[in-house]
Motif scaffolding. Sequence first.
Motif, PDB file in Angstrom:
ATOM      1  N   THR A 192       6.247  43.423  21.775  1.00  0.00           N
ATOM      2  CA  THR A 192       6.728  42.840  23.014  1.00  0.00           C
ATOM      3  C   THR A 192       6.154  43.565  24.196  1.00  0.00           C
ATOM      4  O   THR A 192       5.893  44.737  24.148  1.00  0.00           O
ATOM      5  CB  THR A 192       8.269  42.896  23.122  1.00  0.00           C
ATOM      6  N   SER A 193       6.021  42.869  25.291  1.00  0.00           N
ATOM      7  CA  SER A 193       5.637  43.511  26.544  1.00  0.00           C
ATOM      8  C   SER A 193       6.905  43.709  27.343  1.00  0.00           C
ATOM      9  O   SER A 193       7.194  42.976  28.268  1.00  0.00           O
ATOM     10  CB  SER A 193       4.643  42.636  27.290  1.00  0.00           C
ATOM     11  N   SER A 194       7.839  44.687  26.927  1.00  0.00           N
ATOM     12  CA  SER A 194       9.134  44.785  27.480  1.00  0.00           C
ATOM     13  C   SER A 194       9.175  45.111  28.929  1.00  0.00           C
ATOM     14  O   SER A 194      10.136  44.924  29.630  1.00  0.00           O
ATOM     15  CB  SER A 194       9.944  45.800  26.705  1.00  0.00           C
ATOM     16  N   SER A 195       8.061  45.705  29.440  1.00  0.00           N
ATOM     17  CA  SER A 195       7.994  45.974  30.837  1.00  0.00           C
ATOM     18  C   SER A 195       7.921  44.751  31.649  1.00  0.00           C
ATOM     19  O   SER A 195       8.045  44.750  32.859  1.00  0.00           O
ATOM     20  CB  SER A 195       6.814  46.847  31.159  1.00  0.00           C
ATOM     21  N   GLY A 196       7.630  43.567  30.919  1.00  0.00           N
ATOM     22  CA  GLY A 196       7.581  42.313  31.614  1.00  0.00           C
ATOM     23  C   GLY A 196       6.276  42.001  32.267  1.00  0.00           C
ATOM     24  O   GLY A 196       6.178  41.117  33.106  1.00  0.00           O
ATOM     25  N   PRO A 496      22.173  65.276  52.111  1.00  0.00           N
ATOM     26  CA  PRO A 496      22.688  64.282  51.171  1.00  0.00           C
ATOM     27  C   PRO A 496      22.878  64.883  49.789  1.00  0.00           C
ATOM     28  O   PRO A 496      22.169  65.797  49.380  1.00  0.00           O
ATOM     29  CB  PRO A 496      21.595  63.216  51.157  1.00  0.00           C
ATOM     30  N   THR A 497      23.834  64.381  49.075  1.00  0.00           N
ATOM     31  CA  THR A 497      24.028  64.750  47.674  1.00  0.00           C
ATOM     32  C   THR A 497      23.203  63.813  46.809  1.00  0.00           C
ATOM     33  O   THR A 497      23.318  62.596  46.914  1.00  0.00           O
ATOM     34  CB  THR A 497      25.516  64.653  47.289  1.00  0.00           C
ATOM     35  N   VAL A 498      22.371  64.351  45.947  1.00  0.00           N
ATOM     36  CA  VAL A 498      21.521  63.537  45.083  1.00  0.00           C
ATOM     37  C   VAL A 498      22.343  63.050  43.899  1.00  0.00           C
ATOM     38  O   VAL A 498      22.990  63.846  43.219  1.00  0.00           O
ATOM     39  CB  VAL A 498      20.311  64.349  44.596  1.00  0.00           C
ATOM     40  N   PRO A 499      22.344  61.738  43.622  1.00  0.00           N
ATOM     41  CA  PRO A 499      23.129  61.243  42.488  1.00  0.00           C
ATOM     42  C   PRO A 499      22.564  61.732  41.171  1.00  0.00           C
ATOM     43  O   PRO A 499      21.350  61.892  41.015  1.00  0.00           O
ATOM     44  CB  PRO A 499      23.022  59.729  42.624  1.00  0.00           C
ATOM     45  N   GLU A 500      23.452  61.989  40.223  1.00  0.00           N
ATOM     46  CA  GLU A 500      22.995  62.422  38.908  1.00  0.00           C
ATOM     47  C   GLU A 500      22.517  61.229  38.082  1.00  0.00           C
ATOM     48  O   GLU A 500      21.568  61.330  37.314  1.00  0.00           O
ATOM     49  CB  GLU A 500      24.126  63.157  38.185  1.00  0.00           C
ATOM     50  N   ALA A 501      23.193  60.076  38.231  1.00  0.00           N
ATOM     51  CA  ALA A 501      22.730  58.852  37.584  1.00  0.00           C
ATOM     52  C   ALA A 501      21.801  58.142  38.557  1.00  0.00           C
ATOM     53  O   ALA A 501      22.221  57.686  39.619  1.00  0.00           O
ATOM     54  CB  ALA A 501      23.915  57.953  37.231  1.00  0.00           C
ATOM     55  N   VAL A 502      20.519  58.073  38.225  1.00  0.00           N
ATOM     56  CA  VAL A 502      19.513  57.562  39.161  1.00  0.00           C
ATOM     57  C   VAL A 502      19.022  56.199  38.727  1.00  0.00           C
ATOM     58  O   VAL A 502      19.267  55.736  37.612  1.00  0.00           O
ATOM     59  CB  VAL A 502      18.328  58.540  39.279  1.00  0.00           C
ATOM     60  N   ALA A 503      18.286  55.536  39.628  1.00  0.00           N
ATOM     61  CA  ALA A 503      17.778  54.187  39.387  1.00  0.00           C
ATOM     62  C   ALA A 503      16.766  54.197  38.248  1.00  0.00           C
ATOM     63  O   ALA A 503      16.136  55.217  37.963  1.00  0.00           O
ATOM     64  CB  ALA A 503      17.130  53.635  40.655  1.00  0.00           C
ATOM     65  N   PRO A 504      16.584  53.050  37.574  1.00  0.00           N
ATOM     66  CA  PRO A 504      15.554  52.968  36.527  1.00  0.00           C
ATOM     67  C   PRO A 504      14.183  53.224  37.119  1.00  0.00           C
ATOM     68  O   PRO A 504      13.923  52.931  38.291  1.00  0.00           O
ATOM     69  CB  PRO A 504      15.695  51.533  36.001  1.00  0.00           C
ATOM     70  N   SER A 505      13.289  53.768  36.291  1.00  0.00           N
ATOM     71  CA  SER A 505      11.967  54.144  36.790  1.00  0.00           C
ATOM     72  C   SER A 505      11.143  52.927  37.185  1.00  0.00           C
ATOM     73  O   SER A 505      10.314  52.986  38.087  1.00  0.00           O
ATOM     74  CB  SER A 505      11.219  54.951  35.727  1.00  0.00           C
ATOM     75  N   THR A 506      11.368  51.784  36.512  1.00  0.00           N
ATOM     76  CA  THR A 506      10.668  50.552  36.853  1.00  0.00           C
ATOM     77  C   THR A 506      11.634  49.392  36.792  1.00  0.00           C
ATOM     78  O   THR A 506      12.592  49.400  36.013  1.00  0.00           O
ATOM     79  CB  THR A 506       9.499  50.269  35.884  1.00  0.00           C
ATOM     80  N   SER A 507      11.407  48.389  37.623  1.00  0.00           N
ATOM     81  CA  SER A 507      12.209  47.181  37.555  1.00  0.00           C
ATOM     82  C   SER A 507      11.568  46.211  36.572  1.00  0.00           C
ATOM     83  O   SER A 507      10.392  46.334  36.229  1.00  0.00           O
ATOM     84  CB  SER A 507      12.320  46.528  38.938  1.00  0.00           C
ATOM     85  N   ILE A 508      12.340  45.246  36.109  1.00  0.00           N
ATOM     86  CA  ILE A 508      11.829  44.267  35.155  1.00  0.00           C
ATOM     87  C   ILE A 508      11.078  43.197  35.930  1.00  0.00           C
ATOM     88  O   ILE A 508      11.606  42.599  36.862  1.00  0.00           O
ATOM     89  CB  ILE A 508      12.976  43.609  34.365  1.00  0.00           C
ATOM     90  N   SER A 509       9.843  42.944  35.541  1.00  0.00           N
ATOM     91  CA  SER A 509       9.041  41.910  36.186  1.00  0.00           C
ATOM     92  C   SER A 509       9.168  40.603  35.412  1.00  0.00           C
ATOM     93  O   SER A 509       9.199  40.597  34.183  1.00  0.00           O
ATOM     94  CB  SER A 509       7.566  42.328  36.254  1.00  0.00           C
TER      95      SER A 509
END
Length: 658
Positions: A192-196, A496-509
Amino acid sequence: MCRKRGFTLIEIMIVIAVIGILSMVLVPKVGAIKLQSKNKSVSTNALLVRTYLENRAGKDGISYHKSISENKTSAEALVSLVNNVASEMSSKFYGSNALINPFTDANSVYPQGNVSSGTSSTNSSVIIYYCEDTLPSSNNDIINGSSLPKGTGFAGNVVAVIYSTGYVLYGLNNSGEIINPPYIIKFPPASTSSSGSGGSSGDDGGDSGNGGGSGNTIGDFFEANCLNVFGDSSSEINLGNGSTNMNITGSAYLQGKKITFQQNTNVNGDFNILGVGSGSSVVTGNGGNNTVKVTGQTNFQAYNMTFKSNLQTSSNISILGINSVTFDNVGINAQFNSGSVQIQSNKDINFYSGVNVANSKFYVVAGGNNYFNNTGGNLTLDNGSSAYIQSGQNTQFYYAVNSEAPITMIAGNNLDFGNNGQSVNINGKTYLKAENTVSILRSVTLGDTYIDADTFNYGHSNINTSSLKTHVNSFSHDQYGGSLNPGYTQVSEKEPTVPEAVAPSTSISEITTTRLIKTLKNTNYTSGYDTTTYPGIAFYMVKGSDTNALKQALQASNINSSMYKFLIIDGDCAINKNANINNGEDMILSNFIIYCAGKMSFPSNSNLANVTFNNSSIIAKSMDTKLQSTFTITQPSSTQYTASIKNEINDICEQYLN
């Protein structure tokens, strides 16, 4: 008569002294600036190479697996990739587009051998190696490792190392040290090309792209997925009738305008579903207690995604609703185990079912709104997990929460923990941010907490935290009071306080390329199995509406039971009791490779209870199963479905299919 006065000797000496002092101060700084500029040039070169490698990652992944399938060693396959990459880069980065080593003015792309040799070059700007070890898992492994080339002999170079699963890439500064950050670029998964990214053009059922397996031929698809449906923007796929089961031992790829499976579905492999065309939809379950269970990687994409069944995954899963994603039923649960869970929509994401996350990173990213609006719903995370929930507009969170893990919630407008009487217990770090208002209108227990908003409204709720830091313009609570325990510490915007749970490294295309089923070049149907032209397989081509020929093909009398039967079906076909080898209620078929250019149906009135395909694989344009009990299919054995078998299948497809 006045005579002009010149400079005195003392004044001239003062000027000379000042110039000397300025030279001592400025010349080293100019040198440092030049050095910094050259190191920046190396970073720019690395970014250009990164873009180039990301664009060809899918092709190189396929090339590597194809070489291995042709019995080449891993080293031979990687050497071929090194040479191919170096050759193409040399032609791409040429002339005015050349990548220049700022310390030596060299501009050549230098293909090297095994990375263990560590040989540098004095006339290169890019050096390419290969490595048979495992691809590093983090940037720290690259920076702190001792096996990758670095040192003054490599200064100014971009180093690319090709592995069997991806690349490592970094630039080296004037001291030969790795410029942070290095890059890890993974090949798309084999099936699969899961990265989209979608791959290349989808002009037939054998091009590379999503669900493509280890190559780009029809034979590769039969190998990669035991069940393939290549529907178009008018095709509907209907699996199950609400009380049946589907068991897939292997991987599956489903594609069509509307995909519905109302059954218990077990996939012991990868599961890829792609909605095709505007307004496409995928619906699982019928609102009952059906379960979709996947052990491999999962990738679902459509205009609208609706889950009306329990969902259980044990690896990475990505879900993209171009318009919306809905977990629709309050009586069902989503259980995500051991992987990355990425749920994304360009508009809204709606949760009504329970969500249980174990040893996973849970991402929910909506361009519009996030609604967790079932007041009886639960979000549970263990201490090996994290949750990142983001909306472009509003997030309404009415769920109960039991979390040992860190949680981040970010809203483009308002973030609302509504007053639903449900408990919220978060022991991990909690990061809440909204452009306008964060409202917590129920008593909650949070870990170390940071709140960033224009207004923080806590009504008359009791907010208990391990510690509370805020960057808030105004606080709001009603006449009944409410409390913050302990009190808050207001921090400046510069802290600012940096969140420990961060955004995904890439979005789904969004995947825009699709598989297209092939049509027949002619209608010269065979009268039986051909067992002589192709020594490894028996071949038969029938018209789908010819029930007698179809029955003869499925019965496969006088054919060695261990031989693969390759069956091409022209047009739609209905498989019922009349086509059964035993004329009984259960149909058991083994060693079948089937290419159906139309819809393959197992009607509800077929009088078939169970259908089993052992060591088999199917490609069809559409599928409709309304069996009384169970549909089972098991992927072809890797020891029996050999490269020679695959080549024979590809030869037949080349001869008979457009």
